[in-house]
Design an enzyme around this catalytic site. Structure first.
Site, short mmCIF file in Angstrom:
data_model
loop_
_atom_site.label_atom_id
_atom_site.label_comp_id
_atom_site.label_asym_id
_atom_site.label_seq_id
_atom_site.Cartn_x
_atom_site.Cartn_y
_atom_site.Cartn_z
N HIS A 1 20.06 -31.16 12.83
CA HIS A 1 21.38 -31.58 13.29
C HIS A 1 22.27 -30.35 13.24
O HIS A 1 22.70 -29.92 12.17
CB HIS A 1 21.93 -32.70 12.38
CG HIS A 1 23.32 -33.15 12.72
ND1 HIS A 1 23.59 -34.37 13.28
CD2 HIS A 1 24.51 -32.52 12.60
CE1 HIS A 1 24.90 -34.48 13.49
NE2 HIS A 1 25.48 -33.36 13.07
N ASP B 1 32.72 -21.03 16.84
CA ASP B 1 32.19 -21.80 17.97
C ASP B 1 31.00 -21.08 18.60
O ASP B 1 31.12 -19.94 19.04
CB ASP B 1 33.30 -22.01 19.00
CG ASP B 1 32.93 -23.05 20.03
OD1 ASP B 1 31.93 -22.84 20.76
OD2 ASP B 1 33.63 -24.07 20.11
N ARG C 1 32.09 -45.88 8.96
CA ARG C 1 31.34 -44.73 8.47
C ARG C 1 31.93 -44.32 7.12
O ARG C 1 33.13 -44.10 7.00
CB ARG C 1 31.45 -43.56 9.43
CG ARG C 1 30.76 -42.35 8.86
CD ARG C 1 31.12 -41.10 9.59
NE ARG C 1 30.40 -39.99 9.01
CZ ARG C 1 30.93 -38.78 8.85
NH1 ARG C 1 32.16 -38.54 9.20
NH2 ARG C 1 30.22 -37.82 8.33
N GLU D 1 25.62 -41.63 16.23
CA GLU D 1 25.85 -42.26 14.93
C GLU D 1 26.60 -43.59 15.07
O GLU D 1 26.34 -44.53 14.32
CB GLU D 1 26.65 -41.29 14.04
CG GLU D 1 25.78 -40.14 13.57
CD GLU D 1 26.56 -38.89 13.20
OE1 GLU D 1 27.05 -38.22 14.13
OE2 GLU D 1 26.67 -38.59 12.01
N GLY E 1 25.56 -29.04 14.41
CA GLY E 1 26.91 -29.16 14.96
C GLY E 1 27.79 -28.15 14.25
O GLY E 1 27.31 -27.13 13.77
N ASN F 1 35.71 -44.49 12.04
CA ASN F 1 35.41 -43.30 11.24
C ASN F 1 36.76 -42.66 10.89
O ASN F 1 37.42 -42.10 11.75
CB ASN F 1 34.55 -42.35 12.07
CG ASN F 1 34.17 -41.09 11.33
OD1 ASN F 1 34.61 -40.87 10.19
ND2 ASN F 1 33.37 -40.26 11.95
N HIS G 1 24.77 -36.40 6.87
CA HIS G 1 24.30 -36.61 8.25
C HIS G 1 23.11 -37.59 8.31
O HIS G 1 22.35 -37.58 9.26
CB HIS G 1 23.82 -35.30 8.92
CG HIS G 1 24.88 -34.28 9.15
ND1 HIS G 1 24.65 -32.94 8.94
CD2 HIS G 1 26.15 -34.39 9.59
CE1 HIS G 1 25.76 -32.25 9.23
NE2 HIS G 1 26.68 -33.11 9.62
N GLY H 1 26.01 -30.84 18.63
CA GLY H 1 26.59 -29.90 19.61
C GLY H 1 25.69 -28.73 19.99
O GLY H 1 25.41 -28.51 21.17
N GLU I 1 21.89 -29.91 20.93
CA GLU I 1 21.79 -30.58 22.23
C GLU I 1 22.08 -29.64 23.40
O GLU I 1 21.60 -29.86 24.50
CB GLU I 1 22.79 -31.75 22.29
CG GLU I 1 22.44 -32.89 21.36
CD GLU I 1 23.60 -33.86 21.14
OE1 GLU I 1 24.47 -33.98 22.02
OE2 GLU I 1 23.62 -34.51 20.08
N ASN I 2 22.92 -28.62 23.13
CA ASN I 2 23.48 -27.84 24.25
C ASN I 2 23.11 -26.37 24.32
O ASN I 2 23.55 -25.69 25.24
CB ASN I 2 25.01 -27.94 24.22
CG ASN I 2 25.49 -29.35 24.48
OD1 ASN I 2 25.25 -29.89 25.55
ND2 ASN I 2 26.12 -29.94 23.50
N GLY J 1 29.17 -28.86 11.44
CA GLY J 1 28.42 -29.02 10.21
C GLY J 1 26.96 -29.08 10.63
O GLY J 1 26.67 -29.59 11.71
N ARG K 1 31.08 -22.75 7.15
CA ARG K 1 30.51 -22.86 5.80
C ARG K 1 29.37 -21.87 5.62
O ARG K 1 28.55 -21.69 6.53
CB ARG K 1 29.97 -24.27 5.55
CG ARG K 1 31.02 -25.33 5.49
CD ARG K 1 30.36 -26.65 5.06
NE ARG K 1 31.27 -27.77 5.22
CZ ARG K 1 30.97 -28.87 5.90
NH1 ARG K 1 29.80 -29.00 6.49
NH2 ARG K 1 31.85 -29.85 5.99
P1 ADP Z 1 30.88 -31.63 14.82
O1 ADP Z 1 30.06 -31.30 13.61
O2 ADP Z 1 32.31 -31.20 14.71
O3 ADP Z 1 30.69 -33.04 15.34
P2 ADP Z 1 29.52 -30.88 17.26
O4 ADP Z 1 28.28 -31.66 17.05
O5 ADP Z 1 30.46 -31.31 18.32
O6 ADP Z 1 30.31 -30.64 15.92
O7 ADP Z 1 29.08 -29.35 17.57
C1 ADP Z 1 30.00 -28.35 17.77
C2 ADP Z 1 29.23 -27.07 18.05
O8 ADP Z 1 28.45 -27.25 19.25
C3 ADP Z 1 30.12 -25.85 18.30
O9 ADP Z 1 29.60 -24.72 17.61
C4 ADP Z 1 29.98 -25.65 19.80
O10 ADP Z 1 30.11 -24.30 20.14
C5 ADP Z 1 28.56 -26.10 20.04
N1 ADP Z 1 28.35 -26.32 21.47
C6 ADP Z 1 28.88 -27.29 22.26
N2 ADP Z 1 28.50 -27.09 23.55
C7 ADP Z 1 27.73 -25.97 23.57
C8 ADP Z 1 27.04 -25.23 24.59
N3 ADP Z 1 27.10 -25.62 25.86
N4 ADP Z 1 26.34 -24.14 24.23
C9 ADP Z 1 26.29 -23.74 22.95
N5 ADP Z 1 26.91 -24.38 21.95
C10 ADP Z 1 27.63 -25.48 22.24
#
Ligand code: ADP
Length: 406
Positions: A208, A283, A91, A384, A210, A7, A180, A331, A334-335, A212, A241
């Site tokens: 999705h 973030d 990619r 991916e 993240g 990528n 995506h 991100g 999932e989290n 983005g 964005r």
């Molecule tokens: P990218 O599009 O750059 O691949 P990611 O899928 O890694 O991005 O997602 C990044 C986002 O995920 C950020 O906003 C980050 O704060 C969020 N994130 C990662 N871990 C956590 C968490 N434990 N709680 C809340 N948000 C999280």
């Protein structure tokens, strides 16, 4: 079969070497700052240890050579000979209307992608540099391109056209493409597998979320709508964005703030979204922290974020006349139990609810709706790279030039 997944960005190359028999990632890494001072390669083996390698890297070809040399290194490497790499999967962001599935890279494909570069000036040229460098260093193996836009080519005209003069669609290809796609396709398929059903029998909304972020309405295996558009700026608001805004704001800002079109474009791409709305950070973790500490603007930006996802869910349920599965990935998806909870609150009218204790999960596959729930709400980490490797393997093993459209 061992497949190298690549990528390439304007100054970076991300890679994974995957053993397709075991689906094990033998090695992965990220080379950054190509052509800039102090390039650095973070290289990981499957023992989880990261090795930091510094070298002078002027261009993508030198970068790719460093990656291959590292993969072959006696101590840090994962393979003994370059011939252990059976194929390379790339990619690629934009295939315009040309490709609706993954393809073996030929000179015709390269020409078509060069034509699409105007639609993705920041992404396709570096993707093409990566392909050219990898082809030079690995000339004897097949190379395959997997596109972010391909999965969304199934959208019908009523979903992808903008109500502007059609002459502009004809002249410039201005329409919704969506991005995506590899991630939406992976999590939708995986949702089916986890539920013991075929995804082509399900109505799925995928989120999705993240840096983005985009959503997709996947009706029995086909993407029938998605939130990103002509560019990734449309749809949900993201790290920096703005997502959907009234287009008149662009002209208003140009006039009132005396900004050039490029300055407004930068403002909407790099200074807006969560960063602009919260005034704190792009973030999500920082915004959640500030909100928990009583920062009202941070709290409102979380509410805005969850509310727009809700709106899209509602519109996609209407578009598909139903929903069986809602998936959260990337991100934030999932989290962040908090965002998932805020999105799913007061959605019982649509049959969407979550079990708060099941929702306390980060980065793992899980159904988070109550057992009795008809709509399954799921957390599925995206992968991916695995999809790129699987598509590449299929094209090579079956000796075909293009995968059948799902
Ligand atoms: P990218 O599009 O750059 O691949 P990611 O899928 O890694 O991005 O997602 C990044 C986002 O995920 C950020 O906003 C980050 O704060 C969020 N994130 C990662 N871990 C956590 C968490 N434990 N709680 C809340 N948000 C999280």
């Amino acid at each position: 079969m061992k497949i190298l997944v690549i990528n390439t960005g304007s100054s970076s190359i991300k890679y994974q070497l995957i053993d397709m028999e075991s689906k094990e990632v033998l090695s992965k890494g990220l080379l950054e700052r190509i052509g800039l001072p102090n390039p650095v390669l973070n290289h990981k083996l499957n023992d989880g240890k990261t090795h930091v390698i510094q070298a002078r890297i002027e261009d993508h070809e030198e970068g790719m050579k460093l990656i291959l040399d590292t993969l072959l290194d006696e101590k840090l490497g994962a393979i003994k000979s370059i011939s252990d790499i059976d194929a390379v999967g790339h990619r690629v962001v934009h295939a315009g209307e040309k490709y609706a599935s993954s393809v073996r890279i030929t000179s015709d494909v390269i020409n078509a992608l060069e034509e699409c570069s105007e639609l993705a000036p920041l992404h396709n040229p570096p993707n093409l540099m990566g392909i050219s460098a990898a082809q030079k260093l690995l000339p004897d193996v097949p190379h395959v391109a997997v596109f972010d836009t391909a999965f969304h080519q199934a959208m019908p005209p009523k979903a992808y056209l903008y109500a502007i003069p059609m002459s502009l669609y004809d002249k410039y290809g201005i329409r919704r493409y969506g991005f995506h796609g590899t991630s939406h396709r992976y999590v939708a398929r995986r949702a089916g597998e986890m539920l013991g059903k075929h995804w082509q029998d399900l109505k799925i909304v995928t989120c999705h979320l993240g840096n983005g972020a985009s959503m997709a309405a996947i009706d029995r295996g086909k993407s029938v709508d998605t939130s990103m558009g002509f560019t990734p700026l449309e749809g949900l608001y993201m790290g920096t964005r703005c997502g959907n805004i009234d287009p008149a704001i662009v002209i208003f800002l140009e006039e009132k703030e005396n900004l050039t079109p490029q300055q407004v474009y930068d403002l909407l791409n790099k200074k807006s979204g969560m960063l602009g709305a919260s005034g704190v950070s792009s973030d999500m973790r920082d915004i959640e922290d500030h909100s928990a500490n009583g920062d009202k603007r941070a709290r409102t930006s979380l509410e805005m974020y969850a509310y727009q996802i809700k709106r899209y869910i509602g519109s996609y349920v209407a578009a598909m006349n139903g929903i069986d599965v809602l998936v959260f990935t990337a991100g934030i998806g999932e989290n962040s139990p908090l965002i998932r909870k805020m999105v799913c609150e007061n959605m019982d009218y649509l049959g969407i609810e979550i079990d708060e204790s099941k929702n306390e999960v980060r980065g793992k596959e899980r159904v988070i709706s109550p057992d009795s729930s008809e709509v399954k709400v799921m957390v599925i980490p995206t992968n991916e790279e695995l999809v790129i490797a699987e598509d590449t393997e299929k094209i090579v093993k079956e000796g075909i030039d293009e995968l059948p459209i799902v």
